[in-house]
Design a protein around this motif. Structure first.
Motif, PDB file in Angstrom:
ATOM      1  N   CYS A 112      13.791  -1.066   2.234  1.00 26.65           N
ATOM      2  CA  CYS A 112      12.997   0.143   1.953  1.00 26.65           C
ATOM      3  C   CYS A 112      12.633   0.165   0.476  1.00 26.65           C
ATOM      4  CB  CYS A 112      13.797   1.393   2.305  1.00 26.65           C
ATOM      5  SG  CYS A 112      12.852   2.918   2.109  1.00 26.65           S
ATOM      6  N   CYS A 114      11.856   2.916  -1.166  1.00 27.44           N
ATOM      7  CA  CYS A 114      11.970   4.272  -1.724  1.00 27.44           C
ATOM      8  C   CYS A 114      13.080   4.422  -2.760  1.00 27.44           C
ATOM      9  CB  CYS A 114      12.144   5.288  -0.601  1.00 27.44           C
ATOM     10  SG  CYS A 114      10.660   5.422   0.407  1.00 27.44           S
ATOM     11  N   GLY A 115      14.108   3.572  -2.660  1.00 27.26           N
ATOM     12  CA  GLY A 115      15.127   3.540  -3.718  1.00 27.26           C
ATOM     13  C   GLY A 115      16.002   4.765  -3.836  1.00 27.26           C
ATOM     14  N   CYS A 116      16.276   5.453  -2.743  1.00 25.59           N
ATOM     15  CA  CYS A 116      17.206   6.592  -2.814  1.00 25.59           C
ATOM     16  C   CYS A 116      18.574   6.050  -3.228  1.00 25.59           C
ATOM     17  CB  CYS A 116      17.298   7.308  -1.466  1.00 25.59           C
ATOM     18  SG  CYS A 116      15.705   7.923  -0.890  1.00 25.59           S
ATOM     19  N   PHE A 118      21.620   6.988  -2.945  1.00 26.49           N
ATOM     20  CA  PHE A 118      22.806   7.142  -2.085  1.00 26.49           C
ATOM     21  C   PHE A 118      22.718   6.259  -0.837  1.00 26.49           C
ATOM     22  CE2 PHE A 118      19.543  10.297  -1.404  1.00 26.49           C
ATOM     23  CZ  PHE A 118      19.225  10.097  -0.071  1.00 26.49           C
ATOM     24  N   CYS A 119      21.678   5.422  -0.727  1.00 25.09           N
ATOM     25  CA  CYS A 119      21.378   4.755   0.541  1.00 25.09           C
ATOM     26  C   CYS A 119      21.481   3.234   0.401  1.00 25.09           C
ATOM     27  CB  CYS A 119      19.965   5.154   0.966  1.00 25.09           C
ATOM     28  SG  CYS A 119      19.357   4.215   2.365  1.00 25.09           S
ATOM     29  N   THR A 121      20.261   0.977   2.347  1.00 24.25           N
ATOM     30  CA  THR A 121      18.969   0.329   2.610  1.00 24.25           C
ATOM     31  C   THR A 121      18.107   0.350   1.343  1.00 24.25           C
ATOM     32  OG1 THR A 121      19.070   1.172   4.872  1.00 24.25           O
ATOM     33  CG2 THR A 121      16.970   0.274   4.136  1.00 24.25           C
ATOM     34  N   GLY A 122      18.140   1.468   0.640  1.00 28.27           N
ATOM     35  CA  GLY A 122      17.350   1.600  -0.585  1.00 28.27           C
ATOM     36  C   GLY A 122      17.740   0.552  -1.616  1.00 28.27           C
ATOM     37  N   GLY A 156      16.563   4.863  10.949  1.00 27.79           N
ATOM     38  CA  GLY A 156      17.251   3.648  10.525  1.00 27.79           C
ATOM     39  C   GLY A 156      16.716   3.182   9.180  1.00 27.79           C
ATOM     40  N   GLY A 158      14.281   1.992   6.324  1.00 25.21           N
ATOM     41  CA  GLY A 158      12.864   2.156   5.991  1.00 25.21           C
ATOM     42  C   GLY A 158      12.380   3.590   6.056  1.00 25.21           C
ATOM     43  N   GLU A 159      11.214   3.812   5.468  1.00 22.13           N
ATOM     44  CA  GLU A 159      10.538   5.116   5.490  1.00 22.13           C
ATOM     45  C   GLU A 159       9.404   5.001   6.519  1.00 22.13           C
ATOM     46  OE1 GLU A 159      10.295   8.481   4.088  1.00 22.13           O
ATOM     47  OE2 GLU A 159       8.725   8.257   5.585  1.00 22.13           O
ATOM     48  N   VAL A 192      11.304  11.141   3.964  1.00 26.25           N
ATOM     49  CA  VAL A 192      11.801  11.742   2.732  1.00 26.25           C
ATOM     50  C   VAL A 192      10.668  12.564   2.083  1.00 26.25           C
ATOM     51  CG1 VAL A 192      11.354   9.821   1.143  1.00 26.25           C
ATOM     52  CG2 VAL A 192      13.402  11.217   0.818  1.00 26.25           C
TER      53      VAL A 192
HETATM   54  S1  SF4 Z   1      15.877   4.319   4.120  1.00 27.08           S
HETATM   55 FE1  SF4 Z   1      15.478   6.528   3.819  1.00 27.08          FE
HETATM   56  S2  SF4 Z   1      17.202   7.259   2.548  1.00 27.08           S
HETATM   57 FE2  SF4 Z   1      17.175   5.004   2.416  1.00 27.08          FE
HETATM   58  S3  SF4 Z   1      15.965   4.517   0.566  1.00 27.08           S
HETATM   59 FE3  SF4 Z   1      14.551   4.508   2.316  1.00 27.08          FE
HETATM   60  S4  SF4 Z   1      13.727   6.600   2.398  1.00 27.08           S
HETATM   61 FE4  SF4 Z   1      15.567   6.674   1.090  1.00 27.08          FE
END
Ligand code: SF4
Length: 338
Positions: A112, A114-116, A118-119, A121-122, A156, A158-159, A192
């Motif tokens: 992903c 988005c780079g959150c 806490f995640c 995947t990010g 799951g 990805g955004e 998000v």
């Molecule tokens: S998968 Fe969702 S929570 Fe994780 S970085 Fe991507 S948008 Fe953010």
């Protein structure tokens, strides 16, 4: 390489048939053969005239549906399936057991962008977006694990709204009455906060449900935790959500991941309640699950819920599942967790 017929919606097949000089009315039979009758060869599409099948074979392939490479089973029955798609694009999906039904949680992207913070995947960054076929393959694998699958969530890796065209095609393929006929109202797409797609959904004829991850009510804190805030500030996201709810007469699911000592102070619950006031919603509080490990204690989670309820918010605690196999919310790291 020619496109895979499995990735086409019925409307796409109608267009393709017209382009090939065939009657678009054959699209239903083609779709049925591919998605319900298990066709594996374009030369043999059951119920489809041979001439139509030959015409399709000039423009398309019919590849076997990808299968998961690995399965992990958690103590609570949660199952996590790992796919290795072409280009070494790793993606995971999860089957979540419930009291009366099971839910499939699908990925829309490998990694992903988005780079959150806490995640898990990010932290991977984005490898690539998944195709409709790769999304459908996850659903089919989940269905083999759980015949009583009743709901489907795009929560799951990805955004989903940054791969919307492909996710939309997968939704249409899975809900088609000539295919799996999985009801759109049983599907939830979580974002998000990609405003243009929320706006599109507001006027769309798709019946899927919308979930929005809030992360933090304070804009500065949210920008640090979820960089998407810099592109689509939550105040504008929620304005789009209000319009979505008004126009569709719908509820929205709001999600708030509770990070101990970061966004769980009494001032956070007060600001949050004020921010979402009047939005017809259910708010799910999600305990933080560190990458790779079981969830940490969330000492304030019950108090936080009570503070929100006292402020008039329908706040619920989400039962987290599969944390021992890193399948809980925010933990999917495509095998990087084990
Ligand atoms: S998968 Fe969702 S929570 Fe994780 S970085 Fe991507 S948008 Fe953010």
């Amino acid at each position: 390489m020619q496109p895979d017929l499995r990735g086409l919606t019925r409307a796409d097949i109608e267009t393709a048939l017209t382009g090939l000089g065939e009657k678009p009315g054959n699209a239903g039979a083609v779709f049925l053969a591919v998605h319900r009758r298990g066709a594996v060869d374009l030369a043999q599409l059951p119920g489809v005239p041979a001439r139509v099948a030959r015409a399709l074979a000039r423009a398309f392939t019919l590849q076997p549906l990808p299968l998961p490479e690995r399965k992990l089973v958690a103590a609570d029955g949660t199952r996590k399936l790992l796919f290795r798609f072409p280009g070494n694009a790793l993606a995971e999906c999860v089957v979540l057991p419930g009291k009366d039904q099971q839910t499939a949680c699908l990925s829309s992207q490998a990694g992903c962008a988005c780079g959150c913070t806490f995640c898990a995947t990010g932290a991977l960054g984005l490898k690539r977006s998944l195709t409709p076929v790769e999304i459908v393959a996850q659903f089919e694998a989940c269905l083999r694990e759980a015949v009583d699958l009743r709901s489907l969530v795009f929560m799951g890796m990805g955004e989903p709204f940054l791969n919307w065209e492909n996710v939309k095609k997968a939704i249409k393929i899975l809900s088609d009455s000539r295919g799996r006929h999985f009801q759109q109202v049983k599907m939830t797409v979580s974002t998000v906060g990609v405003i243009p797609v929320i706006e599109e959904l507001t006027t769309s004829d798709l019946r899927v449900r919308l979930a929005v991850s809030l992360v933090a009510a304070d804009p500065g804190l949210r920008a640090r935790l979820a960089p998407m805030e810099n592109t689509y500030p939550l105040s504008r996201v929620l304005a789009a959500v209000r319009e979505y709810c008004r126009a569709r007469q719908a509820h929205v699911m709001l999600e708030y991941i509770l990070l101990p000592g970061v966004n769980d102070r009494p001032s956070d619950s007060a600001q949050l309640a004020e921010l979402i006031e009047g939005i017809p919603c259910r708010l799910n509080l999600i305990p933080f699950n560190p990458p790779g490990g079981p969830g940490v204690a969330a000492p304030r989670i019950k108090e936080f819920q009570q503070e929100l309820i006292a402020a008039g918010v329908h706040a619920y605690l989400r039962q987290e599942k599969g944390a021992d196999i890193a399948a809980a919310c925010g933990q999917l790291a495509a095998g990087g967790d084990k």
